[in-house]
Each structure stands twice: as C-alpha cells, then as structure tokens.
Motif scaffolding. Structure first.
Motif, mmCIF file in Angstrom:
data_model
loop_
_atom_site.group_PDB
_atom_site.id
_atom_site.type_symbol
_atom_site.label_atom_id
_atom_site.label_comp_id
_atom_site.label_asym_id
_atom_site.label_seq_id
_atom_site.Cartn_x
_atom_site.Cartn_y
_atom_site.Cartn_z
ATOM 1 N N CYS A 51 0.854 -1.194 0.000
ATOM 2 C CA CYS A 51 0.000 0.000 0.000
ATOM 3 C C CYS A 51 0.885 1.236 0.000
ATOM 4 C CB CYS A 51 -0.894 -0.018 1.241
ATOM 5 S SG CYS A 51 -1.830 1.500 1.461
ATOM 6 N N GLY A 52 0.536 2.223 -0.828
ATOM 7 C CA GLY A 52 1.319 3.448 -0.932
ATOM 8 C C GLY A 52 1.213 4.335 0.287
ATOM 9 N N HIS A 78 -4.916 -5.760 -10.363
ATOM 10 C CA HIS A 78 -5.605 -4.855 -9.446
ATOM 11 C C HIS A 78 -6.873 -5.505 -8.917
ATOM 12 C CE1 HIS A 78 -9.148 -3.287 -11.816
ATOM 13 N NE2 HIS A 78 -8.542 -4.080 -12.673
ATOM 14 N N TYR A 83 -8.875 2.966 -6.163
ATOM 15 C CA TYR A 83 -7.473 2.797 -5.759
ATOM 16 C C TYR A 83 -7.073 1.323 -5.655
ATOM 17 C CZ TYR A 83 -7.657 7.745 -4.470
ATOM 18 O OH TYR A 83 -7.807 9.097 -4.490
ATOM 19 N N SER A 86 -3.341 -0.202 -5.614
ATOM 20 C CA SER A 86 -2.442 0.870 -5.221
ATOM 21 C C SER A 86 -2.518 1.128 -3.720
ATOM 22 C CB SER A 86 -2.806 2.147 -5.978
ATOM 23 O OG SER A 86 -2.124 3.249 -5.454
ATOM 24 N N ARG A 87 -3.747 1.149 -3.178
ATOM 25 C CA ARG A 87 -3.966 1.379 -1.753
ATOM 26 C C ARG A 87 -4.789 0.241 -1.163
ATOM 27 N NH1 ARG A 87 -0.913 4.560 -3.388
ATOM 28 N NH2 ARG A 87 -0.820 6.800 -3.113
#
Length: 123
Positions: A51-52, A78, A83, A86-87
């Motif tokens: 997670c960013g 994904h 998000y 990415s998150r």
C-alpha cells in the motif's frame, strides 16, 4: 587395504556468460537423471505489492517480477475498487471518510456564515 576409488568430478561450469556471484546470477546445483551435476539458475524472488499510504501488503494481487506483471492482464494486477492495486481497503476507507468530513465541515462553515450575515442584516 582399500581399493582406490576415483572421486566423482564435482566441478561445474556456468551455462551463461556471466561469471560473477551477483544477485542476478544465483544458482543451484542439481543432479540430473543421468547422474551428472548441472547448474540451475534461480530467479529473483518478487516483492509483494504494498500500500502506498501505510505500506501493508496488498491482498488479491500476486507477487511477480515487473516483466511478469507486464505479461499479465489488468484483472490480475488490481482489485475492483477505487485505488485497487495501489492502496489497501483500510486506507481507501479512511480517505473516503476524511473527504466526507471535510465536505461536512465546509457546509457547517457556510451555514454559520449565513447565520452571521442574517444577524448583521437585522441590526
């Protein structure tokens, strides 16, 4: 005494033209069905996607090397969420709540300002 027995030859040559013991040249010695020793090259282990925001592991996405990700379709890379890939879900939830509360705060400010203006107009 004991009969002299010749030792098995354990010397190996690299199969590639890369002779240094680097991270990209890790190897493993295996015995072939024919009984001789051979070198197998090990691939680098892939890091799990993180997670960013919080740095936790992203669930639902495989740990692959960049080139392998390139070959995979979008469905694998994904998760179907804002998000996604990415998150993590927790961070997305926090973002949504934060955005909602900020908007609510703006509305409260606007209402208070309107009330002040009305009081000022009455006087």
């Amino acid at each position: 005494s004991h009969p002299t027995r010749a030792m098995k030859d354990t010397r190996l040559t690299f199969r590639r033209r890369h002779s240094y013991n680097t991270k990209s040249n890790k190897k493993r010695v295996v015995k072939t069905p024919g009984g001789r020793l051979a070198i197998l090259y090990a691939k680098k282990t892939a890091a799990l996607p993180k997670c960013g925001d919080c740095g936790s592991k992203l669930r639902g996405i495989p740990a692959l090397r960049p080139k392998e990700y390139h070959r995979e379709c979008k469905r694998v890379k994904h998760v179907t969420r804002a998000y996604g890939g990415s998150r993590c879900a927790t961070c997305v939830r926090q973002r949504i709540i934060r955005a909602f509360l900020i908007e609510e705060q703006k509305i409260v400010k606007r209402v208070l300002n309107d009330a002040k203006k009305k009081e000022g107009a009455k006087k």
